[in-house]
Design a protein around this motif. Structure first.
Motif, PDB file in Angstrom:
ATOM      1  N   VAL A   1       0.829  -1.199   0.000  1.00 47.99           N
ATOM      2  CA  VAL A   1       0.000   0.000   0.000  1.00 47.99           C
ATOM      3  C   VAL A   1       0.868   1.255   0.000  1.00 47.99           C
ATOM      4  O   VAL A   1       0.618   2.203  -0.756  1.00 47.99           O
ATOM      5  CB  VAL A   1      -0.958  -0.002   1.209  1.00 47.99           C
ATOM      6  N   SER A   2       1.896   1.300   0.849  1.00 48.87           N
ATOM      7  CA  SER A   2       2.701   2.519   0.955  1.00 48.87           C
ATOM      8  C   SER A   2       3.470   2.800  -0.330  1.00 48.87           C
ATOM      9  O   SER A   2       3.581   3.963  -0.761  1.00 48.87           O
ATOM     10  CB  SER A   2       3.670   2.407   2.134  1.00 48.87           C
ATOM     11  N   THR A   3       3.991   1.760  -0.974  1.00 49.15           N
ATOM     12  CA  THR A   3       4.754   1.970  -2.203  1.00 49.15           C
ATOM     13  C   THR A   3       3.878   2.516  -3.318  1.00 49.15           C
ATOM     14  O   THR A   3       4.201   3.526  -3.953  1.00 49.15           O
ATOM     15  CB  THR A   3       5.409   0.654  -2.654  1.00 49.15           C
ATOM     16  N   THR A   4       2.755   1.856  -3.559  1.00 46.12           N
ATOM     17  CA  THR A   4       1.884   2.283  -4.659  1.00 46.12           C
ATOM     18  C   THR A   4       1.164   3.589  -4.336  1.00 46.12           C
ATOM     19  O   THR A   4       0.977   4.437  -5.220  1.00 46.12           O
ATOM     20  CB  THR A   4       0.866   1.186  -4.995  1.00 46.12           C
ATOM     21  N   LEU A   5       0.776   3.780  -3.069  1.00 45.46           N
ATOM     22  CA  LEU A   5       0.123   5.032  -2.698  1.00 45.46           C
ATOM     23  C   LEU A   5       1.116   6.195  -2.793  1.00 45.46           C
ATOM     24  O   LEU A   5       0.750   7.305  -3.200  1.00 45.46           O
ATOM     25  CB  LEU A   5      -0.443   4.933  -1.286  1.00 45.46           C
ATOM     26  N   GLY A   6       2.367   5.931  -2.442  1.00 43.18           N
ATOM     27  CA  GLY A   6       3.389   6.965  -2.578  1.00 43.18           C
ATOM     28  C   GLY A   6       3.588   7.371  -4.028  1.00 43.18           C
ATOM     29  O   GLY A   6       3.742   8.565  -4.341  1.00 43.18           O
ATOM     30  N   LEU A   7       3.576   6.399  -4.932  1.00 48.12           N
ATOM     31  CA  LEU A   7       3.679   6.726  -6.352  1.00 48.12           C
ATOM     32  C   LEU A   7       2.484   7.547  -6.833  1.00 48.12           C
ATOM     33  O   LEU A   7       2.622   8.473  -7.636  1.00 48.12           O
ATOM     34  CB  LEU A   7       3.790   5.437  -7.175  1.00 48.12           C
ATOM     35  N   ALA A   8       1.290   7.209  -6.326  1.00 46.39           N
ATOM     36  CA  ALA A   8       0.092   7.959  -6.721  1.00 46.39           C
ATOM     37  C   ALA A   8       0.166   9.402  -6.239  1.00 46.39           C
ATOM     38  O   ALA A   8      -0.117  10.344  -6.995  1.00 46.39           O
ATOM     39  CB  ALA A   8      -1.159   7.274  -6.155  1.00 46.39           C
ATOM     40  N   VAL A   9       0.533   9.591  -4.977  1.00 48.40           N
ATOM     41  CA  VAL A   9       0.652  10.948  -4.433  1.00 48.40           C
ATOM     42  C   VAL A   9       1.730  11.729  -5.178  1.00 48.40           C
ATOM     43  O   VAL A   9       1.558  12.917  -5.505  1.00 48.40           O
ATOM     44  CB  VAL A   9       0.970  10.893  -2.923  1.00 48.40           C
TER      45      VAL A   9
ATOM     46  N   VAL B   1      -1.248   8.184 -14.215  1.00 48.99           N
ATOM     47  CA  VAL B   1      -0.304   7.438 -13.375  1.00 48.99           C
ATOM     48  C   VAL B   1      -0.892   7.247 -11.983  1.00 48.99           C
ATOM     49  O   VAL B   1      -0.754   6.181 -11.364  1.00 48.99           O
ATOM     50  CB  VAL B   1       1.048   8.164 -13.304  1.00 48.99           C
ATOM     51  N   GLY B   2      -1.577   8.276 -11.469  1.00 45.20           N
ATOM     52  CA  GLY B   2      -2.218   8.158 -10.164  1.00 45.20           C
ATOM     53  C   GLY B   2      -3.309   7.097 -10.150  1.00 45.20           C
ATOM     54  O   GLY B   2      -3.471   6.375  -9.160  1.00 45.20           O
ATOM     55  N   ILE B   3      -4.067   6.992 -11.236  1.00 45.98           N
ATOM     56  CA  ILE B   3      -5.094   5.946 -11.333  1.00 45.98           C
ATOM     57  C   ILE B   3      -4.448   4.565 -11.253  1.00 45.98           C
ATOM     58  O   ILE B   3      -4.928   3.672 -10.540  1.00 45.98           O
ATOM     59  CB  ILE B   3      -5.887   6.103 -12.643  1.00 45.98           C
ATOM     60  N   LEU B   4      -3.369   4.365 -12.000  1.00 45.37           N
ATOM     61  CA  LEU B   4      -2.674   3.081 -11.996  1.00 45.37           C
ATOM     62  C   LEU B   4      -2.185   2.727 -10.602  1.00 45.37           C
ATOM     63  O   LEU B   4      -2.433   1.621 -10.101  1.00 45.37           O
ATOM     64  CB  LEU B   4      -1.493   3.135 -12.971  1.00 45.37           C
ATOM     65  N   THR B   5      -1.489   3.656  -9.950  1.00 42.31           N
ATOM     66  CA  THR B   5      -0.847   3.345  -8.672  1.00 42.31           C
ATOM     67  C   THR B   5      -1.835   3.351  -7.507  1.00 42.31           C
ATOM     68  O   THR B   5      -1.712   2.531  -6.585  1.00 42.31           O
ATOM     69  CB  THR B   5       0.303   4.325  -8.415  1.00 42.31           C
ATOM     70  N   ALA B   6      -2.819   4.254  -7.532  1.00 45.36           N
ATOM     71  CA  ALA B   6      -3.823   4.241  -6.473  1.00 45.36           C
ATOM     72  C   ALA B   6      -4.662   2.961  -6.535  1.00 45.36           C
ATOM     73  O   ALA B   6      -5.027   2.400  -5.494  1.00 45.36           O
ATOM     74  CB  ALA B   6      -4.724   5.471  -6.589  1.00 45.36           C
ATOM     75  N   SER B   7      -4.946   2.483  -7.743  1.00 48.59           N
ATOM     76  CA  SER B   7      -5.649   1.198  -7.879  1.00 48.59           C
ATOM     77  C   SER B   7      -4.797   0.066  -7.325  1.00 48.59           C
ATOM     78  O   SER B   7      -5.325  -0.886  -6.729  1.00 48.59           O
ATOM     79  CB  SER B   7      -5.975   0.933  -9.348  1.00 48.59           C
TER      80      SER B   7
ATOM     81  N   ALA C   1      -5.800  -2.881 -14.461  1.00 50.62           N
ATOM     82  CA  ALA C   1      -4.432  -3.387 -14.474  1.00 50.62           C
ATOM     83  C   ALA C   1      -3.678  -2.957 -13.223  1.00 50.62           C
ATOM     84  O   ALA C   1      -2.884  -3.730 -12.660  1.00 50.62           O
ATOM     85  CB  ALA C   1      -3.702  -2.888 -15.722  1.00 50.62           C
ATOM     86  N   GLY C   2      -3.915  -1.723 -12.765  1.00 53.81           N
ATOM     87  CA  GLY C   2      -3.279  -1.267 -11.529  1.00 53.81           C
ATOM     88  C   GLY C   2      -3.709  -2.095 -10.334  1.00 53.81           C
ATOM     89  O   GLY C   2      -2.893  -2.422  -9.459  1.00 53.81           O
TER      90      GLY C   2
END
Length: 292
Positions: free
Chosen positions: A32-40, A146-152, A202-203
């Protein structure tokens, strides 16, 4: 270099700090932290570059401030390992996968390659592809995709946290393959809605892959093996993050962006399918072994 050097130790530290009653907590927090960090980061950078002053410097100034705050927090963390002689020698890079873990590592490798290759593609050629499909030149729009991909991905890691790693990898395979098929439709037909929906699905599959791979590997490693094991995982991950992105850049110059996106998506669908095949073969082998 600093980020990649820290990721193995950070992941091992998460496993050390997790409560014994919740063995999946470290894998969930890591995913969660890795992908949420990318989204933010994607959304925040898009906003700052598009609308804030000093677009080429403000992002870096804010990151420096965040890193300084994080450094002070790390300094206050308790040490989880006993001190022993050889502090300088311990900094020598080590990547290793214990023999008993190698079958699980090999089974998880296609999922790691798929999720990081997808992320690398979106972070490198994604903005150009977004501009082509959505007909938008706004930097924030590229950040939103990119935020859609990583937040998903963060959502996938969180919602599947209570499932067994094997089931999570199955869901990840199906979601990633389905998402890439829908994305292909959006790219080929120029349908923005399909492109965005496919990216989100896909995310979600990427988040499942991240959670399933680490959830399968983390409980198998002894405390002294964790840092080197997770470093090996990240060596594979970062290679999958970088090499396909470079190859896609070369291919897009030679064959065009849409053709490259189609080829990249097809390769990811094959990787997702290979995870399902590996799980099926592994499952039959386990059943045979129990029967024997």
């Amino acid at each position: 270099m600093a980020t990649s050097a820290a990721t193995g130790a950070v992941t091992a530290g998460l496993v050390d700090f997790q409560a014994g009653r919740n063995p999946r907590l470290a894998a969930t927090v890591n995913g969660v932290s890795t992908t949420l960090g990318l989204a933010v980061g994607a959304l925040g950078s898009g906003l700052l570059v598009q609308y804030a002053p000093m677009p080429t410097t403000l992002v870096h100034a804010l990151l420096i401030a965040v890193f300084l705050i994080t450094t002070s927090g790390v300094a206050l963390m308790p040490e989880t390992a006993a001190r022993r002689p050889g502090a300088w020698r311990s900094h020598r890079p080590r990547v290793a996968v214990p023999g008993r873990i190698r079958p699980h590592f090999l089974l998880s490798t296609p999922s790691l390659v798929a999720l990081w290759a997808l992320g690398g593609f979106h972070l490198s050629l994604g903005p150009a592809l977004t501009a082509t499909v959505l007909h938008a030149q706004n930097v924030l729009v590229a950040g939103v995709v990119v935020g859609i991909l990583t937040a998903s991905g963060a959502l996938g890691s969180f919602t599947l946290r209570r499932r067994e790693p094997r089931g999570v990898l199955v869901i990840g395979s199906v979601a990633l393959a389905a998402g890439m098929v829908v994305t292909l439709v959006g790219v080929a037909a120029g349908v923005p809605a399909a492109y965005l929906v496919g990216t989100a699905v896909a995310g979600y599959g990427c988040g499942a892959f991240f959670l399933g791979a680490f959830g399968a590997l983390a409980p198998l490693a002894a405390p002294e093996e964790r840092a080197s094991l997770f470093s090996t995982v990240y060596v594979v991950s970062y290679l999958a993050f970088g090499i396909p992105a470079i190859a896609a850049g070369v291919a897009s110059t030679a064959f065009g962006l849409r053709a490259t996106a189609v080829g990249h998506a097809a390769a990811l669908i094959v990787l997702a399918g290979s995870v399902l095949v590996g799980l099926a073969v592994r499952g039959r082998g386990g059943e045979t072994g129990r029967e024997a």
